[in-house]
Enzyme design. Structure first.
Site: not given
Length: 309
Positions: A249-250
């Site tokens: 996600g990052d």
């Protein structure tokens, strides 16, 4: 410059087992040490994409020095505020069937540490982007992100929120450039259950109504949705072997910003976001730039809604 803020970084110690038995001695087959924290992961991916980035936050003790050295060796610029307290160490346990994370508490911070960190925001320029990512140490107070956002706005720079829950909702009125909740986080925010794109879309639009400029809602292997004022776009999930979901996600956020900061092209930024997030998930650690480019060619995006129609 894209600055990432990791207020509660960690030295992540990964340990692999065939299985874990509580109350007994478990001998690991493989270990790995890495610099942990959402903003740190974002700076690593931004650096991989050759986008100008500097990692900010607090580091102290031998674990903090390891993180500083680790980032330097991986070509990531950093400007962490030194503290006397030890940077936390998190243990990540992985078996064939599941992953378990044992996370330590945040550092002890002095007022002088906090003021030294805040002072760094005086150097922001209007074309800078600041990414606020992850949890806040208790020593800073619940409103610390709001204080930093005001500093960003005074400098007419942009900011991104990679946080969850009510802290995210509370900050939307300040108009973040981008937010990226996953489906489960969106369900928790609005206390509902969301299974299909049609169910997700009204809540994604609501995030924009509450102040976000753009929102990406990720759904792991089921793809992702991008919400803008004018349209909603869907990127199909890409098939492949999941090797490490930590940081995917990052990396999605970083991929979007790497392209958007340079070109302001929304669809190219979304495509790059999906490529970076997917490549990270399909890699044991960081992917290569070549692998990201390979995944990029496989990303398929379609527009599914315009102006609510």
């Amino acid at each position: 410059m894209i600055y990432t803020v990791t207020l509660n970084p960690a030295l992540d110690y990964f340990m692999n087992y065939e299985k874990i038995s509580l109350g007994e001695v478990n001998r690991t087959s493989q270990t790995q040490v890495s610099a942990g924290g959402k903003g740190i992961m974002e700076s690593r991916m931004l650096s991989l994409m050759e986008s100008p980035t500097t990692a900010l936050g607090f580091l102290g003790g031998f674990s903090g020095e390891y993180i500083r050295t680790f980032l330097n060796e991986h070509g990531v610029l950093s400007d962490f505020t030194p503290i006397d307290s030890l940077t936390r160490i998190n243990v990540k346990l992985k078996t064939e069937d599941e992953e378990t994370s044992l996370d330590a508490a945040g550092p002890i911070l002095k007022e002088s540490d906090i003021q030294a960190f805040i002072q760094k925001f005086e150097n922001l320029k209007p074309d800078d982007i600041v990414v606020f990512a992850g949890t806040i140490p208790k020593a800073l107070g619940e409103d610390f992100y709001e204080r930093l956002i005001e500093k960003v706005k005074i400098k007419r720079a942009s900011f991104v929120l990679d946080i969850d829950g009510q802290k995210l909702l509370k900050s939307l009125k300040s108009h973040p450039l981008l937010i990226k909740p996953n489906r489960e986080e969106l369900e928790a925010i609005f206390n509902t259950s969301l299974k299909t794109n049609e169910e997700i879309i009204p809540f994604g639009k609501k995030l924009l109504d509450m102040g976000a400029q753009y929102a990406i809602v990720s759904m792991a292997g089921d793809g992702a949705l991008l919400f803008s004022r004018d349209a909603v776009y869907f990127a199909e999930g890409i098939k492949g072997e999941l090797k490490n979901s930590i940081g995917a996600g990052d990396s999605t956020v970083a991929g979007f910003l790497a392209e958007y900061h340079e070109t302001k092209d929304l669809l190219k930024a979304f495509r790059q976001a999906i490529a970076c997030g997917t490549a990270k998930a399909f890699s044991k650690d960081m992917p290569t730039r070549e692998f990201v480019n390979e995944i990029y060619k496989k990303v398929e995006i379609k527009e599914i809604s315009i102006n609510g129609n």
